[in-house]
Design an enzyme around this catalytic site. Structure first.
Site, PDB file in Angstrom:
ATOM      1  N   ASP A   2       0.815  -1.207   0.000  1.00  0.00           N
ATOM      2  CA  ASP A   2       0.000   0.000   0.000  1.00  0.00           C
ATOM      3  C   ASP A   2       0.855   1.267   0.000  1.00  0.00           C
ATOM      4  O   ASP A   2       1.930   1.290   0.594  1.00  0.00           O
ATOM      5  CB  ASP A   2      -0.900  -0.028   1.249  1.00  0.00           C
ATOM      6  N   ASN A  50     -10.596  -3.332  -5.701  1.00  0.00           N
ATOM      7  CA  ASN A  50      -9.833  -2.461  -6.614  1.00  0.00           C
ATOM      8  C   ASN A  50     -10.454  -2.394  -8.012  1.00  0.00           C
ATOM      9  O   ASN A  50     -10.143  -1.476  -8.778  1.00  0.00           O
ATOM     10  CB  ASN A  50      -8.374  -2.921  -6.733  1.00  0.00           C
TER      11      ASN A  50
END
Ligand code: FPP
Length: 221
Positions: A2, A50
């Protein structure tokens, strides 16, 4: 992995470039883990959620994944890296599915480390796929072992250590079942800056933990 987007913004670059720099980190981290005797490493590269990102970013990530597989698979074979994928692979573009299949086949003999990439992966979705698979098979009573075997991770042990970068303190639908006794490590470092020193810090932190698995300190000494 991330923090690619924030890293890109901080450096005046596009999000796609942030992901590209993030992808560049992978090889070094795998090598370092391999040298330390780590046998399995899973990289959370693209979550089920996502898919809701802007289509140009999704496309850039799919292209990056294809490029990564095609350009790195020769090196994986040389270095003894076995490549595997978990997640709802059927949702991925057909060409990427083909590259994945070929890379898995080519690297299947790799015995130094298994690199698992979570793609189109969500743990709740994985659990439901497993449950529905068991129902279809007519399994009457489910044990932990039977359930483990029905998950995408059937061939892999539960993780010992989870590292989350970029200062987010959540699990984000990652291996909810498998993480039951995993040690958690959070760092503010953004993924493209996650280097050898950062990995070392995570491993030192892990090595200082006492893993009791519900028992007493005396029992596990
Ligand atoms: C999260 O950062 C990262 C991703 C959604 C993509 C990760 C993918 C790669 C590093 C490259 C491809 C992977 C392989 C295995 C070749 P973010 O975009 O959420 O960052 P932000 O929170 O700072 O916006």
């Amino acid at each position: 992995m991330d923090g690619n987007g924030r890293w890109a913004a901080e450096n005046g670059l596009s999000r796609a470039e942030g992901h590209r720099r993030g992808a560049e980190r992978i090889e070094e981290i795998i090598e370092l883990c391999k040298d330390r005797g780590v046998k399995f490493i899973t990289l959370y590269a693209f979550s089920d959620e996502n898919w809701n990102r802007p289509s140009d970013e999704v496309l850039a990530l799919m292209q990056l994944l294809r490029h990564f597989l095609v350009s790195k698979r020769g090196g994986m074979v040389e270095k003894g890296v076995r490549f595997r994928v978990i997640g709802d692979v059927e949702r991925l573009p057909a060409e990427l599915q083909k590259d994945i299949k070929e890379t898995q086949e080519l690297t299947k003999g790799g015995d130094r480390i298994t690199m698992i990439v979570a793609l189109s992966y969500g743990s709740r979705q994985e659990i439901l796929r497993a449950v529905n698979g068991l129902i279809q098979k007519g399994v009457g009573e489910v044990t932990q072992e039977i359930f483990d075997e029905a998950l995408d991770t059937a061939d892999f042990p539960d993780p010992d250590l989870l590292i989350r970068t970029s200062g987010e303190f959540r699990i984000s639908n990652f291996m909810l079942w498998q993480l039951a006794y995993t040690e958690l490590y959070f760092t503010h470092t953004l993924w493209p800056d996650f280097d050898e020193a950062e990995l070392e810090k995570a491993i030192v932190s892990y090595s200082q933990r006492e893993r009791r698995f519900g028992m007493t300190s005396e029992q596990v000494k």
